[in-house]
Design an enzyme around this catalytic site. Structure first.
Site, mmCIF file in Angstrom:
data_model
loop_
_atom_site.group_PDB
_atom_site.id
_atom_site.type_symbol
_atom_site.label_atom_id
_atom_site.label_comp_id
_atom_site.label_asym_id
_atom_site.label_seq_id
_atom_site.Cartn_x
_atom_site.Cartn_y
_atom_site.Cartn_z
ATOM 1 C CE LYS B 200 -1.924 2.706 3.199
ATOM 2 N NZ LYS B 200 -1.588 4.145 2.536
ATOM 3 N N GLY B 252 7.846 4.423 8.688
ATOM 4 C CA GLY B 252 6.601 5.563 8.655
ATOM 5 C C GLY B 252 6.681 5.981 10.034
ATOM 6 C CB SER B 253 5.087 8.694 11.646
ATOM 7 O OG SER B 253 4.006 7.771 12.808
ATOM 8 C CB THR B 254 7.842 6.625 16.483
ATOM 9 O OG1 THR B 254 9.623 6.658 15.568
ATOM 10 C CG2 THR B 254 8.012 5.991 16.917
ATOM 11 N N GLY B 257 3.552 3.146 13.871
ATOM 12 C CA GLY B 257 4.828 1.627 14.332
ATOM 13 C C GLY B 257 4.244 1.136 15.388
ATOM 14 C CD GLU B 274 13.246 3.564 7.930
ATOM 15 O OE1 GLU B 274 12.953 4.525 9.158
ATOM 16 O OE2 GLU B 274 12.869 4.122 6.017
ATOM 17 C CB CYS B 308 12.970 8.645 8.625
ATOM 18 S SG CYS B 308 13.582 7.256 7.077
ATOM 19 C CD GLU B 405 10.976 11.544 11.780
ATOM 20 O OE1 GLU B 405 9.895 10.978 11.985
ATOM 21 O OE2 GLU B 405 11.343 11.329 11.256
#
Lengths: 318, 495
Positions: B200, B252-254, B257, B274, B308, B405
């Site tokens: 996706k 993607g973002s933490t 995640g 990641e 990132c 971030e």
């Protein structure tokens, strides 16, 4: 508080060849089973204890029922020890693991005795201790070799020198195998510290004697305090605090209890903990119970880049 | 003049103002054929979504609609996962590695052949400068397929004393910052190791992944081996939660995640994550300062800072702070912000309105927290989403702009005196994706690169990537590696 009567060790009397002399009637000195944090042997800060009982109904000891605070103290010790331990030369870590094996060998009889108190037959107890010593030797040897197996020099297309090496993930919390109270314990601690991590371990609840005595082995093995911290108590009580703790990098769990596995992973997500589940490992089988891949599980791969100067002209003709 | 004491060479002002300016040099968009509407790529065919819904994807540089794209709902996800499962069971896992390899090589070659078209679409849909999509994103994506293709029949050499077995169906969710490259990072190793894929792409940048689907179709990859479904967060959630998935690979973002890690707890699903980063980029006084400044610029302004591993926290040794700061301020004045398709553009469009708002939010926070802001004086286009290159000085270690971030062209600058101090500061973050070190002293490099708790460390360089080079984080930047030999491990069971 009722004084627990601890089963008198039968081993030494029968084996020391003194039967012919009339043994003096002597009151045996009982051992206080403590926990091991930062190279010290405190009792739990909570003051709580429990009394595990073996199959014959004999009380084993007044064992510390460690608390959340003990976990936090232990994690702090492990974190403080991490910088020094991870910076030790790989060779030196290997020597220290070898030293642990030596110390365990020297106290073999005591461990056999404790395992027998915890319902093992003499033969099985001896086998478990032998395997545990050999496992330590096995991982002692890996300390300065796994890096070479799991690292790489990467042939990048640009003019850079690029290599990847494993580095320890940090502080690892371990819920040790609850049945194989010595071999399981050794099998999960050894790869973690061989790889330069520090750890906090909860030993077997029902069979806690060996993990405390193993702490004494560690303490006489040149292993810096705080590298391995050992708690006794209920895994079900302590594991959630370990999984919640924001300064823990990874968690090891060895039981088949799926609800606990799920809980550890869910709570562990708060700081993206690595969850290592070893619920299908037969620790008695060398082929399954030991490998450098166990070390690698608690490693991070670091990749380093540096430019290579490329000023034309002087190509070597050799 | 001879009597005047000359300052050391590296304190001279860099002369960028030559009096010349660049004429526009736009890349033609005629090479890019974009359909008005894209369907879902499931089981080797483009099919209409059972949701019957479509969403628009726009060009962030001028806010014009480029195309509309199908929105996959749970039923579509199910269809894709089943197609991937069937392809896995019936064909892909049984196919000899050398045959799998040839399919993957074929995809790599077809991407190379159509590289310029991909580059233009990538810049149109995502806003990144054509120079980057043309010279970095697209070739590196093709190279990833080329690299992993070769592994497909050599896996027995990758894991000593173990056999590598595929996991099954991989659900892969990728971000909008490197849409095609992330697709390649995910798909190539999965296929090489014998897994099938449901991918996706991000909702703001679906087009190059859909073009990749066209290539996969043309390459005659067996139907169902790669499925590409578009949609937003709900589609991703349906994919993560689908019981037929064996592995989640997420970039993607933490925050997301962590949600994924929670969601798959108690299942058999494996994951590689990641996630975010807040990389320290460290300049020592003995560094070649002009090179270091270029590296810092590249570190934070590459891809508008939507990286990132961006070097978003600069640490400068006190003795050279003033010089470095002046050089940085001079240098950002020269950065060309504007049309992503212009070959001279250094900083393109911010990927979406939402992201632009996030960046502005953080800039505001920085000012409110007492940091000093400096921006380039460049003009911004009237339309589209753009942000000036931004520096913050007088930043506290605890400041949110130094801890969180931002994912934009915003650099915080702090100073340090000793190595120990900067190691402490650099590692003082929940993230651990990347770090940079600038010094001319070799032993210092290795001390620093060893002490950085980060998965990728660049010494005297920054933001370099290669298919052979593992990438991934420590701590809350995720786990697992992508790229290189280590990237194979993410897609196999070892027995």
């Amino acid at each position: 508080m009722a004084k627990t009567t601890i089963k008198k060790s039968s081993l030494h009397i029968s084996e020391n060849g003194l039967e012919n002399h009339k043994p003096e009637k002597r009151l045996e000195v009982l051992k206080t089973y403590k926990i091991y944090i930062g190279g010290q042997f405190p009792r739990t800060e909570s003051g709580r204890y429990y009394v595990p009982v073996n199959a014959k109904g004999e009380k084993l000891a007044n064992v510390c029922l460690s608390s959340r605070k003990d976990v936090r103290d232990a994690v702090e010790s492990a974190r403080n020890a991490f910088g020094g331990w991870s910076a030790r030369a790989a060779f030196n870590r290997g020597q220290i693991l070898y030293r642990i094996a030596e110390m365990l060998e020297g106290r073999k009889a005591q461990f056999v005795d404790e395992l027998m108190q915890q319902d093992a037959s003499r033969a099985k107890a001896g086998h478990e201790v032998n395997l545990s010593i050999d496992r330590l030797i096995y991982y002692a040897g890996w300390c300065d070799k796994y890096q070479q197996i799991f690292s790489a020099v990467n042939p990048v297309a640009s003019s850079h020198f690029n290599f990847s090496v494993p580095e320890p993930t940090g502080v690892v919390c371990i819920i040790a195998p609850q049945n194989d109270s010595l071999l399981g314990l050794v099998s999960v601690i050894a790869p973690v510290i061989a790889g330069g991590n520090t750890c906090v371990v909860v030993g077997s609840y029902a069979k806690p004697l060996c993990c405390v005595t193993f702490a004494e082995v560690l303490n006489s093995s040149d292993l810096p305090g705080g590298v391995v911290n050992i708690l006794t108590g209920k895994a079900s009580e302590l594991a959630p605090w370990m999984a919640d703790h924001m300064d823990v990098n990874a968690i090891v769990y060895c039981e088949k209890d799926e609800a606990t596995q799920k809980m550890l992973k869910e709570k562990g997500s708060a700081n993206v903990k690595r969850a290592l589940i070893y619920d299908k490992v037969n620790w008695y089988d060398d082929a399954a119970g030991q490998s450098p891949y166990f070390i690698n599980d608690a490693q991070e791969i670091k990749t380093t880049w540096h430019p290579i100067e490329n000023i034309g002209g002087a190509g070597s003709k050799y | 003049m001879a009597t005047r004491t000359k300052a050391k060479n590296n304190t001279l002002k860099l002369k960028f103002d030559s009096g010349w300016s660049y004429a526009p040099a736009p890349e033609s968009r005629s090479i890019a054929s974009i359909k008005e509407r894209y369907e879902l790529f499931i089981n080797g065919a483009f099919v209409k979504p059972s949701s019957k819904k479509y969403f628009k994807t726009i060009n962030p540089a001028n806010e014009e609609v480029l195309s509309e794209v199908a929105e996959a709902n749970a039923a579509d996800v199910d269809k894709a996962v089943k197609a991937a499962r069937t392809a896995y069971d019936k064909m892909w896992k049984k196919m000899p590695g050398k045959e799998r390899a040839k399919y993957i090589y074929r995809i790599a070659r077809m991407m190379q052949e159509r590289a310029r078209e991909f580059a233009v679409i990538e810049s149109l849909d995502g806003g990144k400068p054509i120079r980057e999509s043309r010279d970095f994103d697209v070739p590196t994506a093709a190279n990833h397929f080329f690299y992993y293709a070769g592994w497909a029949d050599k896996l027995e050499y990758a894991f000593p004393n173990r056999q590598a077995q595929p996991l099954g169906v991989a659900g892969q969710i990728i971000p909008w910052n490197f849409p095609l490259l992330m697709a390649a990072w995910k798909i190539a190793p999965a296929l090489a190791t014998g897994n099938t894929v449901v991918l996706k792409p991000a909702e703001t940048t679906p087009l190059t992944a859909l073009k990749l689907a066209e290539i996969i179709q043309e390459a005659d990859l067996p139907p169902g081996v790669v499925n590409i479904i578009t949609g937003a967060g709900a589609t991703g959630a349906a994919l993560v939660n689908h019981p037929g998935i064996d592995k989640i690979a997420f970039t993607g973002s933490t925050d997301v995640g962590k949600i994924i890690q929670r969601a798959i707890a108690g299942t058999h699903k494996k994951a590689t994550l990641e996630l975010g980063g807040k990389a320290a980029n460290i300049i020592f006084e003995d560094a070649p300062l002009d090179q270091a400044v270029e590296g810092v610029i590249n570190g934070i302004f590459f891809n508008q800072g939507h990286v990132c591993c961006a070097g978003s926290r600069l640490y400068v040794q006190e003795s050279v702070y003033k010089t470095v700061l002046r050089k940085l301020k001079d240098r950002i004045e020269t950065l060309i912000v504007g049309n992503p398709l212009d070959k001279n553009t250094d900083i393109g469009a911010i990927n979406s309105k939402q992201q632009l708002e996030t960046i502005y939010k953080y800039i505001k926070i920085g000012v409110q927290e007492g940091a000093e802001m400096h921006q380039s004086s460049c003009a911004l286009p009237g339309k589209g989403f753009f942000c000036r290159p931004t520096l913050f000085t007088n930043v506290a270690q605890s400041s949110r702009i130094a801890q969180e971030e931002i994912f934009g062209p915003v650099l915080t600058i702090q100073t340090f005196r000793t190595e120990d101090e900067v190691i402490e500061k650099a590692n003082n973050t929940p993230y651990g994706l990347s770090a940079g070190v600038w010094t001319d002293k070799g032993s210092k490099i290795f001390n620093m690169t060893t002490k950085m708790r980060a998965g990728v460390v660049w010494a005297n360089t920054f933001n370099k990537f290669d298919p052979t080079s593992p990438f991934g984080g420590y701590k809350e930047s995720g786990y697992g590696r992508e790229g290189g030999l280590h990237g194979l491990g993410a897609y196999v069971n070892l027995v």
